[in-house]
Design a protein around this motif. Structure first.
Motif, PDB file in Angstrom:
ATOM      1  N   TYR A  24       9.364 -14.599  39.969  1.00 34.54           N
ATOM      2  CA  TYR A  24       8.075 -15.070  39.441  1.00 34.54           C
ATOM      3  C   TYR A  24       8.037 -14.603  37.817  1.00 34.54           C
ATOM      4  CZ  TYR A  24       7.457 -15.661  44.337  1.00 34.54           C
ATOM      5  OH  TYR A  24       7.191 -15.741  45.814  1.00 34.54           O
ATOM      6  N   THR A  25       6.900 -15.062  37.305  1.00 34.04           N
ATOM      7  CA  THR A  25       6.505 -14.268  36.202  1.00 34.04           C
ATOM      8  C   THR A  25       5.164 -13.744  36.223  1.00 34.04           C
ATOM      9  OG1 THR A  25       7.594 -16.290  34.823  1.00 34.04           O
ATOM     10  CG2 THR A  25       5.830 -15.059  33.613  1.00 34.04           C
ATOM     11  N   ALA A  26       5.144 -12.626  35.927  1.00 31.43           N
ATOM     12  CA  ALA A  26       3.920 -11.759  36.132  1.00 31.43           C
ATOM     13  C   ALA A  26       3.021 -11.747  34.779  1.00 31.43           C
ATOM     14  CB  ALA A  26       4.214 -10.420  36.540  1.00 31.43           C
ATOM     15  N   SER A 191       6.109 -24.575  39.059  1.00 26.83           N
ATOM     16  CA  SER A 191       7.490 -24.592  38.406  1.00 26.83           C
ATOM     17  C   SER A 191       8.345 -25.452  39.216  1.00 26.83           C
ATOM     18  CB  SER A 191       7.807 -23.532  37.537  1.00 26.83           C
ATOM     19  OG  SER A 191       6.898 -23.040  36.794  1.00 26.83           O
ATOM     20  N   ILE A 192       7.982 -25.349  40.466  1.00 27.64           N
ATOM     21  CA  ILE A 192       9.128 -26.057  41.291  1.00 27.64           C
ATOM     22  C   ILE A 192       8.345 -27.248  42.045  1.00 27.64           C
ATOM     23  CG2 ILE A 192      10.332 -23.720  41.922  1.00 27.64           C
ATOM     24  CD1 ILE A 192       8.695 -23.673  44.476  1.00 27.64           C
ATOM     25  N   GLY A 193       7.526 -27.642  41.559  1.00 25.31           N
ATOM     26  CA  GLY A 193       6.856 -29.028  41.684  1.00 25.31           C
ATOM     27  C   GLY A 193       5.488 -28.894  42.239  1.00 25.31           C
ATOM     28  N   VAL A 229       3.628 -19.120  46.108  1.00 22.45           N
ATOM     29  CA  VAL A 229       4.146 -19.567  44.918  1.00 22.45           C
ATOM     30  C   VAL A 229       3.242 -19.433  43.895  1.00 22.45           C
ATOM     31  CG1 VAL A 229       5.380 -21.562  45.824  1.00 22.45           C
ATOM     32  CG2 VAL A 229       2.678 -21.878  45.479  1.00 22.45           C
ATOM     33  N   TYR A 230       1.967 -18.675  44.137  1.00 23.22           N
ATOM     34  CA  TYR A 230       0.991 -18.398  43.167  1.00 23.22           C
ATOM     35  C   TYR A 230      -0.153 -17.273  43.537  1.00 23.22           C
ATOM     36  CZ  TYR A 230      -3.057 -19.070  39.470  1.00 23.22           C
ATOM     37  OH  TYR A 230      -3.738 -18.838  38.713  1.00 23.22           O
ATOM     38  N   ILE A 244       5.413 -18.574  40.325  1.00 25.09           N
ATOM     39  CA  ILE A 244       6.716 -18.853  40.751  1.00 25.09           C
ATOM     40  C   ILE A 244       7.467 -19.518  39.669  1.00 25.09           C
ATOM     41  CG2 ILE A 244       6.545 -21.007  42.074  1.00 25.09           C
ATOM     42  CD1 ILE A 244       8.473 -19.604  44.211  1.00 25.09           C
ATOM     43  N   LYS A 245       8.820 -18.962  39.423  1.00 27.16           N
ATOM     44  CA  LYS A 245       9.745 -19.496  38.353  1.00 27.16           C
ATOM     45  C   LYS A 245      10.911 -20.585  39.114  1.00 27.16           C
ATOM     46  CE  LYS A 245      11.300 -17.164  35.115  1.00 27.16           C
ATOM     47  NZ  LYS A 245      12.140 -16.137  34.468  1.00 27.16           N
ATOM     48  N   SER A 246      11.271 -19.913  40.179  1.00 24.09           N
ATOM     49  CA  SER A 246      12.435 -20.646  41.037  1.00 24.09           C
ATOM     50  C   SER A 246      12.455 -20.155  42.473  1.00 24.09           C
ATOM     51  CB  SER A 246      13.816 -20.251  40.402  1.00 24.09           C
ATOM     52  OG  SER A 246      13.971 -18.812  40.356  1.00 24.09           O
ATOM     53  N   ALA A 247      12.995 -20.900  43.164  1.00 22.86           N
ATOM     54  CA  ALA A 247      13.130 -20.833  44.636  1.00 22.86           C
ATOM     55  C   ALA A 247      14.459 -21.034  45.244  1.00 22.86           C
ATOM     56  CB  ALA A 247      11.940 -21.203  45.485  1.00 22.86           C
ATOM     57  N   THR A 248      15.312 -20.168  45.729  1.00 19.85           N
ATOM     58  CA  THR A 248      16.672 -20.641  46.347  1.00 19.85           C
ATOM     59  C   THR A 248      17.009 -19.976  47.528  1.00 19.85           C
ATOM     60  OG1 THR A 248      17.941 -18.895  45.020  1.00 19.85           O
ATOM     61  CG2 THR A 248      17.607 -21.056  43.824  1.00 19.85           C
ATOM     62  N   GLY A 249      17.898 -20.357  48.283  1.00 18.23           N
ATOM     63  CA  GLY A 249      18.010 -20.196  49.697  1.00 18.23           C
ATOM     64  C   GLY A 249      17.214 -20.165  50.808  1.00 18.23           C
TER      65      GLY A 249
END
Length: 252
Positions: A24-26, A191-193, A229-230, A244-249
């Motif tokens: 995430y970006t804070a 950022s992830i849709g 996500v927010y 959120i910037k990215s989400a994996t796994g």
């Protein structure tokens, strides 16, 4: 103190896996402008001990390098929990913020309903002091990190708008009541849709740390992962956001 409803206590984890990483970006409101200050990560991993396999829930906050000279943050929060129920067994909080340092550790004993607490702080002369306590807690009390993840096991699709769920959280050796009020679903761009989300308002009982009735909000994806996500927050010294910037796994 507040007790968990039975459905919450017995909820099994079907949302959080053992290789998830959320970044995430804070941002914080500085002179009326939301400014990106730090990166926050929430990461899970499997940890094997001599007697059990646990899930490590690790959360970090790190200021971007250009802000380190202004107010350097290097924070770590982590909880070691049961993979099935997310019941915590060990919690650690290690924070370094603008020269201020504090370490907290909780070792849970669920059979006795207690937590062994270790607090370590840095004095003005640079030396450290420690404090050890044994604290009585409720049967459903947990730390902040495991509470955030446990929230994702709830079945929001069955909730009526306005439903409130309350949690007992131990923080700085004191139990506090955290309330989440379900506000319905909302679709937001991230950022992830574009994500359809469960929208929740957060409040603390008998505390003015969080300001306003609907100024502290979190959006969880309305799917089987229910990832945050927010988030928006308002505290006595200002307000900010977490995006959120990215989400994996992801588990599902």
């Amino acid at each position: 103190m507040l007790l968990f409803v039975t459905v919450f206590t017995q909820a099994q984890n079907s949302a959080v896996g053992n290789s998830e990483k959320l970044t995430y970006t804070a941002s914080y409101n500085m002179s009326g402008i939301l400014t990106d200050l730090a990166e926050v990560t929430m990461q899970t991993s499997e940890v094997k001990t001599s007697s059990a396999t646990l899930l490590r829930l690790k959360c970090t906050a790190t200021t971007y390098s250009k802000w380190d000279s202004f107010f350097k943050i290097r924070d770590l929060y982590e909880s070691y929990v049961s993979p099935k129920t997310l019941t915590p067994y060990l919690y650690k909080r290690d924070i370094s913020e603008g020269g201020y340092y504090k370490f907290m550790q909780y070792k849970y004993s669920h059979k006795t309903g207690t937590v062994k607490s270790l607090k370590r702080k840095k004095r003005k002369d640079g030396k450290f002091w420690e404090e050890n306590k044994t604290i009585k807690i409720g049967s459903a009390t947990r730390d902040l990190v495991s509470t955030l993840y446990k929230l994702r096991t709830l079945d929001f699709s069955s909730y009526a708008t306005g439903t409130t769920k309350s949690f007992t959280v131990i923080f700085d050796n004191e139990e506090n009541t955290v309330n989440f009020r379900y506000l319905g679903t909302e679709t937001i761009n991230t950022s992830i849709g574009k994500k359809n989300c469960y929208k929740l308002a957060i409040s603390l009982s008998n505390s003015d740390v969080l300001k306003g009735s609907n100024d502290n909000l979190i959006w969880l994806t309305a799917d089987s992962n229910k990832i945050p996500v927010y988030a928006k927050f308002k505290i006595p010294v200002g307000n900010g956001e977490l995006k959120i910037k990215s989400a994996t796994g992801l588990k599902n």
